[in-house]
Scaffold this motif. Structure first.
Motif, short mmCIF file in Angstrom:
data_model
loop_
_atom_site.label_atom_id
_atom_site.label_comp_id
_atom_site.label_asym_id
_atom_site.label_seq_id
_atom_site.Cartn_x
_atom_site.Cartn_y
_atom_site.Cartn_z
N LEU A 151 63.97 43.58 57.52
CA LEU A 151 64.03 43.84 58.81
C LEU A 151 62.54 44.28 59.54
CD1 LEU A 151 65.71 43.58 61.26
CD2 LEU A 151 66.67 45.95 60.81
N PRO A 152 61.96 45.07 59.13
CA PRO A 152 60.46 45.29 59.98
C PRO A 152 59.73 44.27 59.71
CG PRO A 152 61.34 47.20 58.27
CD PRO A 152 62.20 46.06 58.20
N ASN B 20 55.90 41.29 64.13
CA ASN B 20 54.99 40.51 65.29
C ASN B 20 55.92 39.73 66.35
OD1 ASN B 20 52.23 41.46 64.18
ND2 ASN B 20 53.09 40.11 62.39
N ALA B 21 56.99 39.98 66.59
CA ALA B 21 57.77 39.19 67.62
C ALA B 21 57.71 39.82 68.85
CB ALA B 21 59.22 39.11 67.05
N GLU C 209 67.01 50.63 62.54
CA GLU C 209 66.03 50.31 61.39
C GLU C 209 64.77 49.69 62.11
OE1 GLU C 209 69.73 50.26 58.15
OE2 GLU C 209 67.98 48.66 58.13
N MET C 210 64.92 48.81 62.86
CA MET C 210 63.90 48.10 63.52
C MET C 210 62.91 48.63 64.40
SD MET C 210 65.36 45.01 65.85
CE MET C 210 65.73 45.22 67.78
N ALA C 211 63.47 49.82 65.20
CA ALA C 211 62.62 50.59 66.06
C ALA C 211 61.25 50.64 65.95
CB ALA C 211 63.13 51.76 66.67
N PRO C 212 61.01 51.42 64.46
CA PRO C 212 59.50 51.88 64.39
C PRO C 212 58.56 50.62 64.28
CG PRO C 212 61.24 52.73 62.87
CD PRO C 212 61.75 51.93 63.64
N ALA C 213 59.08 49.35 63.82
CA ALA C 213 58.33 48.30 63.45
C ALA C 213 58.15 47.21 64.84
CB ALA C 213 58.88 47.53 62.54
N LEU C 214 58.83 47.75 65.82
CA LEU C 214 58.62 46.68 67.14
C LEU C 214 57.31 46.55 67.57
CD1 LEU C 214 62.12 47.50 68.91
CD2 LEU C 214 61.32 45.08 67.89
N LEU C 215 56.93 45.65 68.23
CA LEU C 215 55.56 45.80 69.09
C LEU C 215 56.03 46.52 70.41
CD1 LEU C 215 54.72 41.87 69.27
CD2 LEU C 215 53.52 43.60 68.04
N PRO C 216 55.00 47.40 70.94
CA PRO C 216 55.12 48.33 71.88
C PRO C 216 55.76 47.59 73.23
CG PRO C 216 52.79 48.17 71.28
CD PRO C 216 53.39 47.30 70.43
N ASP C 217 55.47 46.51 73.47
CA ASP C 217 56.02 45.77 74.63
C ASP C 217 57.20 44.55 74.28
OD1 ASP C 217 54.23 43.95 73.68
OD2 ASP C 217 53.35 43.53 75.53
N ALA C 218 57.83 44.85 73.11
CA ALA C 218 58.69 43.63 72.55
C ALA C 218 59.86 43.68 73.44
CB ALA C 218 59.13 44.17 71.41
N ILE C 219 60.51 42.59 73.67
CA ILE C 219 61.50 42.27 74.55
C ILE C 219 62.75 42.13 73.36
CG2 ILE C 219 62.66 40.43 76.11
CD1 ILE C 219 60.12 39.86 77.13
N VAL C 220 63.93 43.01 73.53
CA VAL C 220 64.84 42.77 72.67
C VAL C 220 66.23 42.36 73.52
CG1 VAL C 220 66.28 44.05 71.00
CG2 VAL C 220 63.85 44.53 71.24
N THR C 221 66.71 41.43 72.77
CA THR C 221 68.09 40.93 73.28
C THR C 221 69.10 40.80 72.27
OG1 THR C 221 69.42 39.31 74.70
CG2 THR C 221 67.92 38.53 73.17
N LEU D 120 65.86 52.50 71.28
CA LEU D 120 64.67 51.74 71.07
C LEU D 120 63.71 52.30 71.89
CD1 LEU D 120 66.36 47.99 72.20
CD2 LEU D 120 65.52 49.06 69.88
N PRO D 121 62.32 52.02 71.53
CA PRO D 121 61.06 52.78 71.96
C PRO D 121 61.08 52.45 73.63
CG PRO D 121 60.46 51.71 70.10
CD PRO D 121 61.93 51.15 70.25
N ALA D 122 60.23 53.61 74.17
CA ALA D 122 60.42 53.31 75.90
C ALA D 122 59.71 52.26 76.43
CB ALA D 122 59.64 54.74 76.04
N GLY D 123 58.79 51.75 75.64
CA GLY D 123 57.91 50.41 76.38
C GLY D 123 58.90 49.21 75.99
N VAL D 124 59.83 49.27 75.15
CA VAL D 124 60.54 48.04 75.01
C VAL D 124 61.31 47.60 76.12
CG1 VAL D 124 62.13 47.34 73.15
CG2 VAL D 124 60.27 48.17 72.36
#
Lengths: 338, 338
Positions: free
Chosen positions: A56-57, A62-63, A81-93, A110-114
């Protein structure tokens, strides 16, 4: 190169990948991850994703956009599980059938910037899994979009754009509204069909009953064949709304039952059947427009009332004549003597 | 030359005529009569009947077999009006969706030497009227046969033979049983679909609800588009049975509603969905045989129970883990604070 990660490669995730592939946008690549590694690699071979991820990470790291297309019950775990690996400004749907709890989980995990922008494609078919996936699954279908409070305008537009690429129509809607409306239009029919199949199939007379089944029984019970995991998860995550609509539905059934049982209310019974037919035909021909801001040209109940007036008057007279005849001849309510 | 009279040339009467024409049996001729003379002559031009009659008595006066294919509500009137013109040993059948009252009317109004053998083809489609008629409508469908007490063996065999010519499967069944079973398998789904369409379509939020309608809503409500004359007449002539099944159905819905509402019963809820899916798939694949005399190889409920055992155990464990996680994270029953 903008990378889109698809987590969960079943019917929905696989079809999304195939639809994006078919849209053929330069500068867009997809990476897929499924909890079953065989599914992940089959998805790549089928062209549903460009790249496969082993965990998952590495799928999300890099998405720019991450789409969670797992069963609802796994969405929270995936977010954690994916939260720590997300780009700081990722968009999640996501693509889950209920939205209120999913939004809550996103806010909490999810992290604040996501930016989290919930999604729900109103599409599907009886088969599920990657093998049932097809590029055209979303074509012309509504796809509900439920942005979180913290989602940027840019994130909302990106998710809407992605949806448009699949051929679906994005519909921004409040998550609470979504869950209430879907409980009425989708989750209630599921419960209704399940109960309608369960009732005769648990009867001792089931062999006889089944031998008399026609196409009406098949169609009305079709949703009883829904994947039970999905049915269960929907009820688990939208319990209050589903129960509310089931209660209203039982009231409606009771109302119909009362006028069926009471011969004196046969006019009401006939009107109920005519109204359902007229309104459903109107719905199939042209579904009512969703009002957006100012007043739209929405079909008024008055129109079909008017339309029904003459027709009803004629038919009621006809019924009265026949019924009077039938009753005179002992065909009425009295039980037969033998 | 054996003459068959078809009274009422709508979807069923017209399709019957076309099917008999296609069967192309030498020595068999059909004569048709419809209350609308234009329909009668169009039926002849379409080849649905060989001859057209200008009135009811002349349609039946030389007919060995008379098929009443009018709406139920008109069957009694047709019997009364044709009785004096029937051949002394005529065979009369019908195609009405309910059978108990029709048999009563036949006993009371047809001459003593006439054999009445009730019939009900379990076939149909959304459109009705002669224009929707087709020779293949009955192909492979069950066709219930409910002989009256006074019907001769020869009459029963003749009606069964006629049904076989259309491609349908004749099924002899007691009229009381027929009306009870059909109430469960056909009339209840009609009421269920009508209520399911009426509920959201009468809501103020109908435009929003309709815009979120998926294929599941369409299929589950399809029977709400049934001809309201037919729906009304079915309920009028099978009231007690329909009310009985609606009551049982409301009980079944209440049972499901209770386990949906109670988070502690989620195992039961999941089992209910799994059972419906497994049993419906089995039904679609191979409908249970109708037991005839000696014991048949009927699918036992135990088989699917056994099948479900392992699967359920695995899935319940999976659900438990995810749910526990969800609840730990505040995704459970508690209302959200905002």
């Amino acid at each position: 190169m903008a990378r889109i990660a698809i987590i969960g490669l079943g019917l929905i995730g696989g079809s999304l990948g195939l639809a994006l592939k078919q849209a053929n946008r330069p500068g867009l690549e997809t990476i897929g991850f499924d909890i079953d590694p065989d599914v992940t690699s089959r998805a790549r071979r089928l062209g549903a994703v460009d790249l496969e991820a082993g965990d998952l990470p590495s799928a999300v790291e890099n998405a720019a956009v991450v789409v969670i297309a797992t069963p609802i019950i796994h969405v929270l775990r995936v977010m954690e599980e994916m939260a720590p690996a997300l780009l700081p400004d990722a968009i999640v749907t996501d693509t889950a059938s209920t939205k209120r709890k999913v939004l809550r989980w996103a806010t909490d995990h999810l992290p604040a910037g996501v930016s989290f922008v919930g999604g729900h494609p109103i599409a599907g078919k009886e088969q599920d899994g990657l093998d049932a996936a097809e590029a055209g699954l979303f074509q012309g279908r509504p796809w509900a979009v439920t942005p979180s409070l913290g989602a940027s305008e840019q994130a909302i537009r990106t998710v809407e754009g992605l949806i448009t690429l699949t051929g679906a129509r994005p519909m921004v809607i409040d998550a609470e509204e979504h869950d209430s409306y879907l409980a009425g239009m989708s989750h209630l029919p599921l419960v209704v069909a399940t109960a309608l199949f369960a009732l005769p199939s648990q009867s001792l007379a089931w062999p006889e009953l089944a031998s008399l089944a026609g196409p009406g029984f098949r169609d009305t019970t079709r949703l009883a064949s829904t994947n039970p995991d999905l049915s269960h998860d929907i009820c688990m995550t939208n319990r209050e709304n589903v129960v509310h609509w089931v209660d209203r539905y039982i009231e409606e059934l009771r109302r119909l039952r009362t006028i069926i049982a009471d011969e004196a209310q046969r006019d009401e019974l006939y009107k109920a059947f005519v109204r359902a037919q007229v309104e459903r035909d109107a719905f199939l021909e042209k579904p009512p427009e969703r009002p957006q801001g100012e007043q739209q040209d929405v079909k008024l109940p008055g129109a079909s009332e008017l339309l029904m007036g003459d027709f009803l008057a004629r038919r009621m007279k006809d019924i009265e004549e026949s019924i009077t005849r039938v009753e005179d001849q002992g065909g009425g309510r009295r039980r037969e003597g033998r």
